[in-house]
Design a protein around this motif. Structure first.
Motif, PDB file in Angstrom:
ATOM      1  N   VAL A 117       0.897  -1.065  -0.011  1.00 29.11           N
ATOM      2  CA  VAL A 117      -0.016  -0.134  -0.067  1.00 29.11           C
ATOM      3  C   VAL A 117       0.883   1.242  -0.147  1.00 29.11           C
ATOM      4  CG1 VAL A 117      -1.721   1.280   1.463  1.00 29.11           C
ATOM      5  CG2 VAL A 117      -1.744  -1.265   1.429  1.00 29.11           C
ATOM      6  N   SER A 118       0.330   2.165  -0.740  1.00 33.50           N
ATOM      7  CA  SER A 118       1.042   3.596  -0.716  1.00 33.50           C
ATOM      8  C   SER A 118       0.008   4.691  -0.325  1.00 33.50           C
ATOM      9  CB  SER A 118       1.803   3.991  -2.043  1.00 33.50           C
ATOM     10  OG  SER A 118       2.466   5.349  -2.051  1.00 33.50           O
ATOM     11  N   VAL A 119       0.206   5.209   0.710  1.00 35.41           N
ATOM     12  CA  VAL A 119      -0.873   6.179   1.050  1.00 35.41           C
ATOM     13  C   VAL A 119      -0.570   7.649   0.662  1.00 35.41           C
ATOM     14  CG1 VAL A 119      -2.128   7.141   3.222  1.00 35.41           C
ATOM     15  CG2 VAL A 119      -1.496   4.796   3.120  1.00 35.41           C
ATOM     16  N   SER A 120      -1.417   8.166  -0.137  1.00 39.24           N
ATOM     17  CA  SER A 120      -1.136   9.458  -0.588  1.00 39.24           C
ATOM     18  C   SER A 120      -1.945  10.672   0.203  1.00 39.24           C
ATOM     19  CB  SER A 120      -1.173   9.645  -2.167  1.00 39.24           C
ATOM     20  OG  SER A 120      -0.497   8.829  -2.962  1.00 39.24           O
ATOM     21  N   PHE A 121      -1.273  11.663   0.061  1.00 42.99           N
ATOM     22  CA  PHE A 121      -1.933  12.888   0.916  1.00 42.99           C
ATOM     23  C   PHE A 121      -1.846  14.089   0.067  1.00 42.99           C
ATOM     24  CE2 PHE A 121      -0.637  10.410   4.170  1.00 42.99           C
ATOM     25  CZ  PHE A 121      -1.689  10.223   4.829  1.00 42.99           C
ATOM     26  N   ALA A 122      -3.015  14.773  -0.739  1.00 39.74           N
ATOM     27  CA  ALA A 122      -3.036  15.754  -1.428  1.00 39.74           C
ATOM     28  C   ALA A 122      -2.654  17.048  -0.512  1.00 39.74           C
ATOM     29  CB  ALA A 122      -4.448  16.014  -1.927  1.00 39.74           C
ATOM     30  N   GLN A 123      -1.733  17.981  -1.209  1.00 42.08           N
ATOM     31  CA  GLN A 123      -1.480  19.243  -0.484  1.00 42.08           C
ATOM     32  C   GLN A 123      -2.048  20.420  -1.135  1.00 42.08           C
ATOM     33  OE1 GLN A 123       0.826  18.918   2.641  1.00 42.08           O
ATOM     34  NE2 GLN A 123       0.041  16.820   1.979  1.00 42.08           N
TER      35      GLN A 123
ATOM     36  N   THR B  59      13.488   8.429   3.231  1.00 44.44           N
ATOM     37  CA  THR B  59      14.140   8.429   1.886  1.00 44.44           C
ATOM     38  C   THR B  59      13.165   8.760   0.738  1.00 44.44           C
ATOM     39  OG1 THR B  59      13.890   5.956   1.927  1.00 44.44           O
ATOM     40  CG2 THR B  59      15.603   6.781   2.901  1.00 44.44           C
ATOM     41  N   GLU B  60      13.668   9.195  -0.297  1.00 47.51           N
ATOM     42  CA  GLU B  60      13.158   9.302  -1.395  1.00 47.51           C
ATOM     43  C   GLU B  60      13.196   8.463  -2.654  1.00 47.51           C
ATOM     44  OE1 GLU B  60      11.218  13.383  -3.842  1.00 47.51           O
ATOM     45  OE2 GLU B  60      13.115  13.525  -2.867  1.00 47.51           O
ATOM     46  N   PRO B  61      12.450   7.518  -2.859  1.00 51.14           N
ATOM     47  CA  PRO B  61      12.716   6.118  -3.597  1.00 51.14           C
ATOM     48  C   PRO B  61      12.924   6.572  -5.226  1.00 51.14           C
ATOM     49  CG  PRO B  61      10.511   6.123  -2.784  1.00 51.14           C
ATOM     50  CD  PRO B  61      11.118   7.133  -2.290  1.00 51.14           C
ATOM     51  N   LYS B  62      12.254   7.674  -5.521  1.00 50.37           N
ATOM     52  CA  LYS B  62      12.451   8.070  -6.859  1.00 50.37           C
ATOM     53  C   LYS B  62      12.382   9.570  -7.045  1.00 50.37           C
ATOM     54  CE  LYS B  62       7.579   7.122  -7.986  1.00 50.37           C
ATOM     55  NZ  LYS B  62       6.608   6.715  -8.743  1.00 50.37           N
ATOM     56  N   PRO B  63      12.664  10.040  -8.151  1.00 54.66           N
ATOM     57  CA  PRO B  63      12.650  11.456  -8.320  1.00 54.66           C
ATOM     58  C   PRO B  63      11.147  12.002  -8.387  1.00 54.66           C
ATOM     59  CG  PRO B  63      13.853  10.601 -10.065  1.00 54.66           C
ATOM     60  CD  PRO B  63      13.391   9.422  -9.318  1.00 54.66           C
ATOM     61  N   ALA B  64      10.968  13.339  -8.193  1.00 55.46           N
ATOM     62  CA  ALA B  64       9.668  14.053  -8.203  1.00 55.46           C
ATOM     63  C   ALA B  64       8.869  13.543  -9.573  1.00 55.46           C
ATOM     64  CB  ALA B  64       9.549  15.530  -8.041  1.00 55.46           C
ATOM     65  N   GLN B  65       7.655  13.600  -9.495  1.00 53.67           N
ATOM     66  CA  GLN B  65       6.772  13.194 -10.857  1.00 53.67           C
ATOM     67  C   GLN B  65       6.158  14.721 -11.095  1.00 53.67           C
ATOM     68  OE1 GLN B  65       6.973   9.847 -12.268  1.00 53.67           O
ATOM     69  NE2 GLN B  65       8.869   9.924 -10.886  1.00 53.67           N
ATOM     70  N   ASP B  66       6.449  15.173 -12.447  1.00 55.36           N
ATOM     71  CA  ASP B  66       5.562  16.404 -12.649  1.00 55.36           C
ATOM     72  C   ASP B  66       4.745  16.127 -13.981  1.00 55.36           C
ATOM     73  OD1 ASP B  66       4.764  18.869 -13.335  1.00 55.36           O
ATOM     74  OD2 ASP B  66       6.624  19.827 -12.735  1.00 55.36           O
TER      75      ASP B  66
ATOM     76  N   LEU C 299       4.602   6.818   1.552  1.00 58.21           N
ATOM     77  CA  LEU C 299       3.834   7.838   1.566  1.00 58.21           C
ATOM     78  C   LEU C 299       3.922   8.665   0.325  1.00 58.21           C
ATOM     79  CD1 LEU C 299       4.738   8.889   5.114  1.00 58.21           C
ATOM     80  CD2 LEU C 299       2.834   7.278   4.478  1.00 58.21           C
ATOM     81  N   GLY C 300       2.763   8.954  -0.242  1.00 53.99           N
ATOM     82  CA  GLY C 300       2.969   9.955  -1.309  1.00 53.99           C
ATOM     83  C   GLY C 300       2.454  11.578  -1.001  1.00 53.99           C
ATOM     84  N   PHE C 301       2.847  12.401  -1.502  1.00 54.75           N
ATOM     85  CA  PHE C 301       2.452  14.043  -1.404  1.00 54.75           C
ATOM     86  C   PHE C 301       2.255  14.353  -2.726  1.00 54.75           C
ATOM     87  CE2 PHE C 301       4.605  12.590   2.383  1.00 54.75           C
ATOM     88  CZ  PHE C 301       3.900  12.723   3.397  1.00 54.75           C
ATOM     89  N   LEU C 302       0.994  14.871  -2.851  1.00 53.00           N
ATOM     90  CA  LEU C 302       0.840  15.456  -4.333  1.00 53.00           C
ATOM     91  C   LEU C 302      -0.205  17.013  -4.310  1.00 53.00           C
ATOM     92  CD1 LEU C 302      -2.375  14.861  -5.382  1.00 53.00           C
ATOM     93  CD2 LEU C 302      -1.618  12.558  -4.931  1.00 53.00           C
ATOM     94  N   TYR C 303       0.116  17.622  -5.373  1.00 56.12           N
ATOM     95  CA  TYR C 303      -0.584  18.733  -5.963  1.00 56.12           C
ATOM     96  C   TYR C 303      -1.189  18.512  -7.079  1.00 56.12           C
ATOM     97  CZ  TYR C 303      -2.059  23.329  -7.199  1.00 56.12           C
ATOM     98  OH  TYR C 303      -2.702  24.380  -8.037  1.00 56.12           O
TER      99      TYR C 303
END
Length: 141
Positions: free
Chosen positions: A72-78, A97-104, A121-125
């Motif tokens: 599971v990866s839980v993501s939170f909108a910012q 740790t950041e497992p991969k670069p930012a996704q734009d 954990l994921g964080f997204l806008y």
């Protein structure tokens, strides 16, 4: 309103509590003891961080090592790209740790973090236009 409780295993409860408070969460002492901590994300979202041995008492299935597998990866909108970057920087400073670069993707910007136990954990806008109308209705920049 439904309240969401996400249960995550930890090999080090004190380290996990320190990590989650460092990124802005609170610990609810009423539901925290030597086996578990209640991490408060908001009035409706909580993480129960459970020592792996205690977590195992809730299921007959094997407990996966989150450093080896992702279930599971839980993501939170910012509220903004800057908010995404700010929480990720806090998480990195607290031992994540950041497992991969930012996704734009233009309409959406996201970054992932693994907590010190490897939980994802994921964080997204997402732009308001995309959130309202779907990504196919957003003009490419």
């Amino acid at each position: 309103m439904t309240k969401v409780f996400v249960n995550l295993p930890t090999s080090d409860l004190e380290r996990s509590k320190a990590f989650y408070t460092a990124i802005g969460c609170d610990i609810n002492p009423l539901f925290t003891d030597e086996n578990a901590a209640c991490v408060v994300w908001s009035d409706d979202i909580y993480f129960m961080i459970l020592k792996t041995e205690f977590f195992a008492t809730f299921t007959d299935k094997p407990i996966a090592d989150p450093n080896q597998v992702v279930q599971v990866s839980v993501s939170f909108a910012q509220d903004s790209r800057e908010d995404v970057d700010a929480i990720v920087e806090k998480a990195l400073a607290a031992g994540g740790t950041e497992p991969k670069p930012a996704q734009d993707y233009g309409f959406m910007y996201s970054r992932d973090i693994d907590d010190p136990d490897g939980n994802s954990l994921g964080f997204l806008y997402m732009t308001p236009e995309a959130a309202e109308n779907g990504p196919e209705h957003v003009e490419a920049h």
